[in-house]
Design an enzyme around this catalytic site. Structure first.
Site, PDB file in Angstrom:
ATOM      1  N   ASP A  10       0.878  -1.171   0.000  1.00 34.93           N
ATOM      2  CA  ASP A  10       0.000   0.000   0.000  1.00 34.93           C
ATOM      3  C   ASP A  10       0.915   1.220   0.000  1.00 34.93           C
ATOM      4  O   ASP A  10       1.624   1.462   0.977  1.00 34.93           O
ATOM      5  CB  ASP A  10      -0.869  -0.039   1.258  1.00 34.93           C
ATOM      6  CG  ASP A  10      -1.726   1.217   1.416  1.00 34.93           C
ATOM      7  OD1 ASP A  10      -1.584   2.160   0.621  1.00 34.93           O
ATOM      8  OD2 ASP A  10      -2.542   1.229   2.362  1.00 34.93           O
ATOM      9  N   ASP A  52      -4.172  -1.782  -1.966  1.00 40.91           N
ATOM     10  CA  ASP A  52      -2.879  -2.435  -2.138  1.00 40.91           C
ATOM     11  C   ASP A  52      -2.602  -2.756  -3.598  1.00 40.91           C
ATOM     12  O   ASP A  52      -3.458  -3.325  -4.283  1.00 40.91           O
ATOM     13  CB  ASP A  52      -2.842  -3.749  -1.347  1.00 40.91           C
ATOM     14  CG  ASP A  52      -3.183  -3.531   0.114  1.00 40.91           C
ATOM     15  OD1 ASP A  52      -2.740  -2.521   0.673  1.00 40.91           O
ATOM     16  OD2 ASP A  52      -3.917  -4.369   0.678  1.00 40.91           O
ATOM     17  N   ASN A 104      16.584  -7.978  -0.005  1.00 47.54           N
ATOM     18  CA  ASN A 104      15.235  -8.225  -0.529  1.00 47.54           C
ATOM     19  C   ASN A 104      14.242  -7.438   0.322  1.00 47.54           C
ATOM     20  O   ASN A 104      14.621  -6.816   1.307  1.00 47.54           O
ATOM     21  CB  ASN A 104      14.927  -9.727  -0.516  1.00 47.54           C
ATOM     22  CG  ASN A 104      14.966 -10.300   0.878  1.00 47.54           C
ATOM     23  OD1 ASN A 104      14.113  -9.970   1.704  1.00 47.54           O
ATOM     24  ND2 ASN A 104      15.943 -11.135   1.175  1.00 47.54           N
ATOM     25  N   ASP A 135      -7.091  -7.344   1.647  1.00 49.06           N
ATOM     26  CA  ASP A 135      -6.868  -6.004   2.209  1.00 49.06           C
ATOM     27  C   ASP A 135      -7.623  -5.897   3.535  1.00 49.06           C
ATOM     28  O   ASP A 135      -8.630  -6.578   3.740  1.00 49.06           O
ATOM     29  CB  ASP A 135      -7.370  -4.951   1.210  1.00 49.06           C
ATOM     30  CG  ASP A 135      -6.975  -3.536   1.627  1.00 49.06           C
ATOM     31  OD1 ASP A 135      -5.975  -3.379   2.353  1.00 49.06           O
ATOM     32  OD2 ASP A 135      -7.671  -2.580   1.210  1.00 49.06           O
ATOM     33  N   LYS A 136      -7.130  -5.038   4.415  1.00 47.31           N
ATOM     34  CA  LYS A 136      -7.741  -4.770   5.731  1.00 47.31           C
ATOM     35  C   LYS A 136      -7.795  -6.007   6.624  1.00 47.31           C
ATOM     36  O   LYS A 136      -8.788  -6.245   7.322  1.00 47.31           O
ATOM     37  CB  LYS A 136      -9.176  -4.201   5.582  1.00 47.31           C
ATOM     38  CG  LYS A 136      -9.363  -3.113   4.559  1.00 47.31           C
ATOM     39  CD  LYS A 136      -8.479  -1.905   4.781  1.00 47.31           C
ATOM     40  CE  LYS A 136      -8.737  -0.890   3.668  1.00 47.31           C
ATOM     41  NZ  LYS A 136      -7.570   0.004   3.474  1.00 47.31           N
ATOM     42  N   TYR A 236       1.285   0.868  15.176  1.00 45.75           N
ATOM     43  CA  TYR A 236       0.295   0.587  14.143  1.00 45.75           C
ATOM     44  C   TYR A 236       0.622   1.350  12.861  1.00 45.75           C
ATOM     45  O   TYR A 236       0.766   2.564  12.877  1.00 45.75           O
ATOM     46  CB  TYR A 236      -1.112   0.961  14.624  1.00 45.75           C
ATOM     47  CG  TYR A 236      -2.123   0.571  13.582  1.00 45.75           C
ATOM     48  CD1 TYR A 236      -2.396  -0.774  13.361  1.00 45.75           C
ATOM     49  CD2 TYR A 236      -2.742   1.519  12.788  1.00 45.75           C
ATOM     50  CE1 TYR A 236      -3.270  -1.158  12.371  1.00 45.75           C
ATOM     51  CE2 TYR A 236      -3.617   1.140  11.797  1.00 45.75           C
ATOM     52  CZ  TYR A 236      -3.882  -0.201  11.592  1.00 45.75           C
ATOM     53  OH  TYR A 236      -4.734  -0.578  10.606  1.00 45.75           O
ATOM     54  N   LYS A 239      -2.632  -2.369   8.143  1.00 50.15           N
ATOM     55  CA  LYS A 239      -2.658  -3.823   8.272  1.00 50.15           C
ATOM     56  C   LYS A 239      -1.696  -4.483   7.298  1.00 50.15           C
ATOM     57  O   LYS A 239      -1.244  -3.865   6.343  1.00 50.15           O
ATOM     58  CB  LYS A 239      -4.088  -4.324   8.029  1.00 50.15           C
ATOM     59  CG  LYS A 239      -4.868  -4.487   9.321  1.00 50.15           C
ATOM     60  CD  LYS A 239      -4.224  -5.559  10.191  1.00 50.15           C
ATOM     61  CE  LYS A 239      -4.803  -5.560  11.583  1.00 50.15           C
ATOM     62  NZ  LYS A 239      -3.860  -6.047  12.590  1.00 50.15           N
ATOM     63  N   ASP A 241      -2.272  -7.014   5.313  1.00 49.32           N
ATOM     64  CA  ASP A 241      -2.908  -7.214   4.013  1.00 49.32           C
ATOM     65  C   ASP A 241      -2.198  -8.283   3.185  1.00 49.32           C
ATOM     66  O   ASP A 241      -1.491  -7.977   2.228  1.00 49.32           O
ATOM     67  CB  ASP A 241      -2.966  -5.876   3.263  1.00 49.32           C
ATOM     68  CG  ASP A 241      -3.767  -4.832   4.048  1.00 49.32           C
ATOM     69  OD1 ASP A 241      -4.531  -5.205   4.947  1.00 49.32           O
ATOM     70  OD2 ASP A 241      -3.615  -3.648   3.747  1.00 49.32           O
ATOM     71  N   ARG A 273      -9.027   0.653  11.251  1.00 53.33           N
ATOM     72  CA  ARG A 273      -7.811   0.798  12.065  1.00 53.33           C
ATOM     73  C   ARG A 273      -7.189  -0.550  12.420  1.00 53.33           C
ATOM     74  O   ARG A 273      -6.462  -0.670  13.401  1.00 53.33           O
ATOM     75  CB  ARG A 273      -8.110   1.616  13.333  1.00 53.33           C
ATOM     76  CG  ARG A 273      -8.628   3.005  12.996  1.00 53.33           C
ATOM     77  CD  ARG A 273      -8.927   3.869  14.180  1.00 53.33           C
ATOM     78  NE  ARG A 273      -9.634   5.068  13.750  1.00 53.33           N
ATOM     79  CZ  ARG A 273      -9.053   6.136  13.209  1.00 53.33           C
ATOM     80  NH1 ARG A 273      -7.761   6.162  13.056  1.00 53.33           N
ATOM     81  NH2 ARG A 273      -9.765   7.164  12.815  1.00 53.33           N
TER      82      ARG A 273
HETATM   83  P1  13P Z   1      -4.546  -0.389   5.190  1.00 52.07           P
HETATM   84  O1  13P Z   1      -3.453  -1.192   5.814  1.00 52.07           O
HETATM   85  O2  13P Z   1      -5.217  -1.073   4.087  1.00 52.07           O
HETATM   86  O3  13P Z   1      -4.026   0.970   4.789  1.00 52.07           O
HETATM   87  O4  13P Z   1      -5.683  -0.195   6.251  1.00 52.07           O
HETATM   88  C1  13P Z   1      -5.442   0.550   7.358  1.00 52.07           C
HETATM   89  C2  13P Z   1      -6.600   0.780   8.232  1.00 52.07           C
HETATM   90  O5  13P Z   1      -6.398   1.028   9.389  1.00 52.07           O
HETATM   91  C3  13P Z   1      -7.966   0.724   7.758  1.00 52.07           C
HETATM   92  O6  13P Z   1      -8.809   1.390   8.660  1.00 52.07           O
HETATM   93 MG    MG Z   2      -3.997   1.992   3.312  1.00 47.92          MG
HETATM   94 MG    MG Z   3      -4.360  -2.056   2.504  1.00 48.07          MG
END
Ligand code: 13P
Ligand code: MG
Ligand code: MG
Length: 373
Positions: A10, A52, A104, A135-136, A236, A239, A241, A273
């Site tokens: 992302d 992503d 890498n 994702d997420k 944090y 995510k 993903d 989040r």
């Molecule tokens: P991403 O990792 O896809 O950016 O998502 C983050 C997130 O906290 C969604 O609320």
């Molecule tokens: Mg994101």
């Molecule tokens: Mg993402």
């Protein structure tokens, strides 16, 4: 030998954490095309799942190759990051967590799944594989579907019907909480299935990293990008993903035996989040995250590869099929139901997951106000 590499990150998105822009995707595609032209890689396809960007690549340079990981993938993500910055997109460069990766990109932010194999040996005259991108959510999201596919004949009749599948598989499970080097365990199924269950149920901590055939021990059937971003960043950062490669047909499970588990819309850690428990929704490729909840989503593309490593000319978008519409409705209903209880109990992520969020500061502050009686 051909190496199939799926590298995803992302590096920015439009209108919040929804999807990358056309120009960002173009920047990555251009670099992939150039890499094909100068012979660095054989073939490549660029897609997105939510916010992503995934590069699906074939080459002859082996896994963890610097030219593929850094010269191509990392630099392509940097180029897309620059576009994202110019466009004022959200989270430009989010998953690029180090200044310059050395050998890498593993442990540097992007998700990586890779398998090296001999194309079209006599016992496998057709190479068919699927690429999952989610994702997420986090790598443990694949635990339940992979368990059902490789350990449970109630969901994969092929484990009984195919002599090759019946010989079982070796699962490599990683402890994602280990900070000092990788901590792994190899378990043979079906003999160790219940031990596998004991680990995989904790999907915030343990994830399947790879699966190998026991009939053909050199053949890897699954690779999952099983690392966690907050282990790298210590806070944090969005995510993880995860992406996964699952080879199929012949000596491996059939496509339907590997996608059937996604009918459940199982609850995973992720969503808003990265801090909720929400069901995983199967979606078509290049789908934005635009629903009411920032729901965890997963796409799945199926490919055939020739003996030279070409695959991108055609693909099947499994979850794009209308057959999955009723599942999406089912998942949306599950999401609405669990979200009705807001942050209470299991609706919010486990204590270990939210240990990387602002809740930690609140708990520290409140801790001082507690008194003994
Ligand atoms: P991403 O990792 O896809 O950016 O998502 C983050 C997130 O906290 C969604 O609320
Ligand atoms: Mg994101
Ligand atoms: Mg993402």
């Amino acid at each position: 030998m051909i190496t199939l590499s799926v590298i995803k990150a992302d590096v920015g998105s439009v209108g919040g954490h929804t999807l990358p822009t056309v120009e960002m995707l173009q920047a990555v595609r251009q670099r992939v095309q150039e890499a094909i032209q100068r012979g660095l890689i054989i073939d490549g396809l660029v897609t997105h799942t939510g916010d992503d960007i995934a590069m699906i690549l074939t080459h002859e340079r082996g896994t963890n190759n610097r030219e593929v990981h850094v010269d191509l993938a990392w630099n392509a993500f940097l180029a897309a990051t620059n576009v994202a910055k110019e466009q004022g997109n959200y989270g430009a460069g989010q998953d690029l967590l180090v200044d310059a990766p050395s050998g890498n990109v593993r442990g540097a932010g992007p998700a990586v799944a890779e398998i090296e194999f001999e194309p079209l040996p006599s016992y496998r005259p057709a190479e068919s594989f699927a690429v999952f991108a989610a994702d997420k959510c986090a790598p443990g999201a694949y635990n339940l579907p992979l368990y059902m596919t490789f350990c449970d004949p109630m969901h994969n009749g092929g484990l009984l019907l195919s002599p090759r599948l019946h010989e079982g598989f070796t699962l490599t499970v990683i402890d994602m909480d280990a900070r000092e080097g990788d901590r792994l365990i190899k378990l043979d199924v079906p003999e160790r299935s219940w031990d596998v269950c004991a680990l995989l149920r904790d999907m915030d901590r343990f994830a399947i990293e790879s699966v190998h055939s026991r009939a053909f021990p050199n053949e890897q059937v699954v690779s999952v990008s099983a690392t966690r971003l907050h282990n790298i960043a210590g806070r944090y950062t969005g995510k993880d993903d995860p992406v996964a490669i699952v080879r199929n047909q012949g000596i491996f499970p059939a496509p339907e035996e590997m996608i059937e588990p996604y009918l459940i819309g199982h609850f995973v850690t992720g969503d808003t989040r990265g801090s909720h428990t929400m069901p995983l929704m199967p979606v078509s490729i290049n789908t934005p995250v635009a629903g009411a909840f920032c729901l965890p989503i997963v796409s799945c593309l199926g490919f055939s590869m020739d003996g030279k490593g070409h695959f991108s000319h055609s693909y099947v978008d499994f979850f794009g099929d209308g057959a999955w519409d009723s599942t999406r409705l089912h998942v949306q209903r599950k999401a609405v139901e669990i979200r009705r209880q807001g942050f209470f109990g299991v609706a919010m992520a486990s204590q270990s997951e939210i240990a990387y969020t602002g809740l930690v500061d609140t708990m520290k502050k409140l801790d001082k106000e507690f008194f003994s009686r």
